[in-house]
Every structure is written in structure tokens, then in C-alpha cells.
Enzyme design. Structure first.
Site, PDB file in Angstrom:
ATOM      1  N   ARG A   1       8.019   6.626  -1.972  1.00 12.96           N
ATOM      2  CA  ARG A   1       7.927   6.484  -0.516  1.00 12.96           C
ATOM      3  C   ARG A   1       8.619   5.205  -0.049  1.00 12.96           C
ATOM      4  O   ARG A   1       9.277   5.188   0.991  1.00 12.96           O
ATOM      5  CB  ARG A   1       6.467   6.484  -0.075  1.00 12.96           C
ATOM      6  CG  ARG A   1       6.330   6.583   1.439  1.00 12.96           C
ATOM      7  CD  ARG A   1       4.941   7.046   1.874  1.00 12.96           C
ATOM      8  NE  ARG A   1       4.936   7.266   3.314  1.00 12.96           N
ATOM      9  CZ  ARG A   1       4.715   6.328   4.210  1.00 12.96           C
ATOM     10  NH1 ARG A   1       4.477   5.090   3.813  1.00 12.96           N
ATOM     11  NH2 ARG A   1       4.734   6.596   5.502  1.00 12.96           N
TER      12      ARG A   1
ATOM     13  N   ASN B   1       0.829  -1.211   0.000  1.00  9.02           N
ATOM     14  CA  ASN B   1       0.000   0.000   0.000  1.00  9.02           C
ATOM     15  C   ASN B   1       0.862   1.259   0.000  1.00  9.02           C
ATOM     16  O   ASN B   1       0.594   2.213   0.728  1.00  9.02           O
ATOM     17  CB  ASN B   1      -0.946   0.009   1.205  1.00  9.02           C
ATOM     18  CG  ASN B   1      -1.869  -1.182   1.219  1.00  9.02           C
ATOM     19  OD1 ASN B   1      -2.427  -1.555   0.193  1.00  9.02           O
ATOM     20  ND2 ASN B   1      -2.019  -1.810   2.364  1.00  9.02           N
TER      21      ASN B   1
ATOM     22  N   GLN C   1       5.194 -11.255 -16.658  1.00  6.85           N
ATOM     23  CA  GLN C   1       4.556 -10.352 -15.703  1.00  6.85           C
ATOM     24  C   GLN C   1       5.215  -8.974 -15.733  1.00  6.85           C
ATOM     25  O   GLN C   1       4.534  -7.946 -15.688  1.00  6.85           O
ATOM     26  CB  GLN C   1       4.635 -10.948 -14.290  1.00  6.85           C
ATOM     27  CG  GLN C   1       3.876 -10.177 -13.234  1.00  6.85           C
ATOM     28  CD  GLN C   1       4.696  -9.069 -12.580  1.00  6.85           C
ATOM     29  OE1 GLN C   1       5.899  -8.939 -12.793  1.00  6.85           O
ATOM     30  NE2 GLN C   1       4.043  -8.256 -11.777  1.00  6.85           N
TER      31      GLN C   1
ATOM     32  N   ARG D   1       3.616  -1.621   8.801  1.00  5.03           N
ATOM     33  CA  ARG D   1       4.560  -2.570   8.208  1.00  5.03           C
ATOM     34  C   ARG D   1       5.712  -2.918   9.146  1.00  5.03           C
ATOM     35  O   ARG D   1       6.377  -3.934   8.953  1.00  5.03           O
ATOM     36  CB  ARG D   1       5.107  -2.003   6.895  1.00  5.03           C
ATOM     37  CG  ARG D   1       4.021  -1.588   5.913  1.00  5.03           C
ATOM     38  CD  ARG D   1       4.550  -0.682   4.811  1.00  5.03           C
ATOM     39  NE  ARG D   1       3.476  -0.032   4.079  1.00  5.03           N
ATOM     40  CZ  ARG D   1       2.890   1.117   4.456  1.00  5.03           C
ATOM     41  NH1 ARG D   1       3.296   1.727   5.566  1.00  5.03           N
ATOM     42  NH2 ARG D   1       1.907   1.631   3.742  1.00  5.03           N
TER      43      ARG D   1
ATOM     44  N   PHE E   1       3.282  -5.663 -16.557  1.00  7.62           N
ATOM     45  CA  PHE E   1       3.180  -4.659 -15.493  1.00  7.62           C
ATOM     46  C   PHE E   1       3.687  -3.304 -15.983  1.00  7.62           C
ATOM     47  O   PHE E   1       3.031  -2.275 -15.810  1.00  7.62           O
ATOM     48  CB  PHE E   1       3.984  -5.126 -14.276  1.00  7.62           C
ATOM     49  CG  PHE E   1       3.988  -4.151 -13.133  1.00  7.62           C
ATOM     50  CD1 PHE E   1       2.857  -3.960 -12.360  1.00  7.62           C
ATOM     51  CD2 PHE E   1       5.127  -3.426 -12.815  1.00  7.62           C
ATOM     52  CE1 PHE E   1       2.848  -3.066 -11.291  1.00  7.62           C
ATOM     53  CE2 PHE E   1       5.136  -2.532 -11.758  1.00  7.62           C
ATOM     54  CZ  PHE E   1       3.998  -2.346 -10.990  1.00  7.62           C
TER      55      PHE E   1
ATOM     56  N   ASP F   1      -0.898  -7.495  -8.484  1.00  5.40           N
ATOM     57  CA  ASP F   1      -1.404  -6.358  -7.728  1.00  5.40           C
ATOM     58  C   ASP F   1      -2.596  -5.782  -8.490  1.00  5.40           C
ATOM     59  O   ASP F   1      -3.116  -6.407  -9.417  1.00  5.40           O
ATOM     60  CB  ASP F   1      -0.306  -5.324  -7.487  1.00  5.40           C
ATOM     61  CG  ASP F   1       0.193  -4.684  -8.784  1.00  5.40           C
ATOM     62  OD1 ASP F   1      -0.273  -5.078  -9.880  1.00  5.40           O
ATOM     63  OD2 ASP F   1       1.050  -3.782  -8.706  1.00  5.40           O
TER      64      ASP F   1
ATOM     65  N   LYS G   1       0.776 -11.603  -2.840  1.00  6.24           N
ATOM     66  CA  LYS G   1       1.514 -10.676  -3.703  1.00  6.24           C
ATOM     67  C   LYS G   1       2.943 -10.482  -3.227  1.00  6.24           C
ATOM     68  O   LYS G   1       3.897 -10.547  -4.017  1.00  6.24           O
ATOM     69  CB  LYS G   1       0.784  -9.343  -3.783  1.00  6.24           C
ATOM     70  CG  LYS G   1       1.355  -8.389  -4.829  1.00  6.24           C
ATOM     71  CD  LYS G   1       2.121  -7.267  -4.190  1.00  6.24           C
ATOM     72  CE  LYS G   1       2.605  -6.263  -5.227  1.00  6.24           C
ATOM     73  NZ  LYS G   1       3.265  -5.102  -4.628  1.00  6.24           N
TER      74      LYS G   1
ATOM     75  N   PRO H   1       3.678 -12.073  -9.543  1.00  2.00           N
ATOM     76  CA  PRO H   1       2.979 -11.159  -8.612  1.00  2.00           C
ATOM     77  C   PRO H   1       1.740 -10.540  -9.257  1.00  2.00           C
ATOM     78  O   PRO H   1       1.768 -10.129 -10.420  1.00  2.00           O
ATOM     79  CB  PRO H   1       4.041 -10.094  -8.321  1.00  2.00           C
ATOM     80  CG  PRO H   1       5.351 -10.751  -8.642  1.00  2.00           C
ATOM     81  CD  PRO H   1       5.062 -11.674  -9.788  1.00  2.00           C
TER      82      PRO H   1
END
Length: 259
Positions: free
Chosen positions: A113, A108, A245, A158, A249, A218, A199, A216
Site C-alpha cells: 500500500r 500504520n 537493525q 498522513r 528486522f 517498530d 520511528k 528504527p
């Protein structure tokens, strides 16, 4: 000058979301740290990455991505288009613990970040390196900490997941053994860590253990699979599903109008 083997796109490989310790410099070169080593490379000059066995392995320069891309492209026109958009992306051979920890922190979160949190983690708990940077802290170092100790990282919920992962790995969860374990068993082992779902487990397998059959999923990938590959499962793409992937992606992130 040492040319990168074709196909290879340095910028796409380092900015596609699979790693968080590389920075682009004003001259277009990239500087990053892996396994306590720091390297600066340019898109037009592999330099030390071409001749040093560690970096050659890290960038996966000896795998024939051209042949893999051609094989994947033959599976469907949509995959061929995605693969042709960024044909030079490669899957880095990152250190397993660093990849696992980094993708726990990625949940998330957006890439800038995540990079900031990982930088603060290394500066706070890693070892100083000769070039002035810091190594990625090992699981034994983090296992002795509390979530409160990680508060300066600003990683939120986290933090407790990172602590649990560190304690499990330091306590005997053998990440290296997951390179060759059946994929279902490797997934189950990683998901025994608090906060590691499907994931994050797939990311740890693909980017940290070079399990090229990991895939993965998402939000972007679920949209892409639904829109571009209806009725298809990751297994559709075979033993190099993880490379497929990455093509899908990257293509999907750059073409949001598709969704």
C-alpha cells in the site's frame, strides 16, 4: 557482466522495507527510480550500478559490509544468526526528502500500500521522466498544496503530515545539515514536523541520511529486541546499529514463530 561486490543481495536489499520505488520484473530483475534516474538491474549483474558513480553510491557498494557484519556478529549469537540469514542486505543512500516523505506515508501501512501511495504521489505531482516514469516531487511543490489536493493519493491522515513536512523543509529545515548534526539534535529537528515520531525520524535518518547509528523501532523490532536481545539498547550495537537493525528486522519478519 559486472558482478556485485560481496556480500550483496539485491532482492533482500530492495524488498526489506527501506525503499518503495523498486519493482521486481518477471525475469527477476528490478527496475527503480532515484533522483530522477531510472535503472534496471539483475541479481547476477550489477551492470550500470557498478560503473556509474551515482548508482554505485546509491547501493553503497564501497562500504565493507563483510567486515561490519563480522564485527556485529561477534556481539552476540542471536545477532550472528540474524546477520547470517540475510548477509547481503545494504542500506541504500536515498535522497533525504524522498525518504522522509515516504516514511511519513508508511505509518500504520503495509509495504504494497505504501508503494501504491508513493506511485500516485509521483504520478500526480512529480515531473515526467524520459523513460515514462515520474520524479519524486520536491518539498517546494508539495508545500503549496493542501491536504485536499492529496486526497487522490488515498493516504488518509498522513496527507496533512506530508504538507507540514514539505512546508518546514521548504521553509528552511536543512535535511543535509542533519547528516553531521549530533544524533539527538537531528532527531529533535525531524520530530518538530507534525506527525513525525521517533520511528519515522529514525527511518529518515538511517535510510535518507545514511546515519548508520540510527535504529528504527517498530512493533516487529520491539518484539525482536525483547525476545532476542533482552536488556539491550540500540547503543549496544555501536556505530553500525542501523545495519544491525536491518539484519534483525528482516530476520524477524521472516521468522514470526519466534514471537
Amino acid at each position: 557482466m559486472s558482478a556485485w561486490p560481496e556480500p550483496f543481495d539485491l532482492a533482500a536489499t530492495l524488498t526489506c522495507g527501506q525503499c518503495f520505488r523498486w519493482r521486481e520484473n518477471p525475469d527477476g530483475s528490478f527496475t527503480g527510480t532515484a533522483a530522477g534516474r531510472t535503472l534496471t538491474v539483475r541479481p547476477d549483474d550489477a551492470g550500470e550500478a557498478f560503473s556509474d558513480p551515482f548508482w554505485r553510491g546509491y547501493f553503497d557498494l564501497d562500504l565493507d559490509y563483510g567486515a561490519i557484519r563480522d564485527g556485529l556478529s561477534s556481539l552476540s549469537p542471536a545477532l550472528a544468526e540474524a546477520a547470517s540469514y540475510a548477509p547481503g542486505i545494504r542500506i541504500l543512500r536515498q535522497e533525504p526528502w524522498e525518504a522522509l516523505c515516504s516514511f511519513i506515508l508508511s505509518q500504520n501501512n503495509n509495504i504494497p500500500r505504501i508503494m501504491g501511495i508513493v506511485d500516485r504521489l509521483c504520478a500526480s505531482f512529480g515531473d515526467p521522466l524520459a523513460d515514462g516514469g515520474f520524479s519524486f516531487p520536491g518539498p517546494e511543490r508539495l508545500a503549496a498544496l493542501s491536504p485536499e489536493d492529496l486526497a487522490p493519493l488515498r493516504s488518509g491522515f498522513r496527507a496533512r503530515y506530508v504538507i507540514d513536512a514539505a512546508q518546514k523543509v521548504a521553509g528552511g529545515l536543512d535535511l543535509e545539515a542533519l547528516r553531521t548534526a549530533p544524533l539527538s539534535e537531528a532527531r529533535e529537528a525531524l520530530q518538530s514536523i507534525h506527525g513525525v515520531g521517533p520511528k519515522v525520524a529514525e527511518c529518515a535518518l538511517l535510510y535518507g541520511l545514511h546515519r548508520l547509528d540510527a535504529f528504527p523501532l517498530d512493533v516487529w523490532m520491539r518484539r525482536a529486541m525483547s525476545s532476542l536481545f533482552p536488556g539491550c539498547a540500540p547503543e549496544t550495537f555501536g556505530p553500525y546499529a542501523g545495519i544491525a537493525q536491518q539484519y534483525i528486522f528482516h530476520y524477524s519478519r521472516r521468522h514470526p514463530e519466534l514471537f
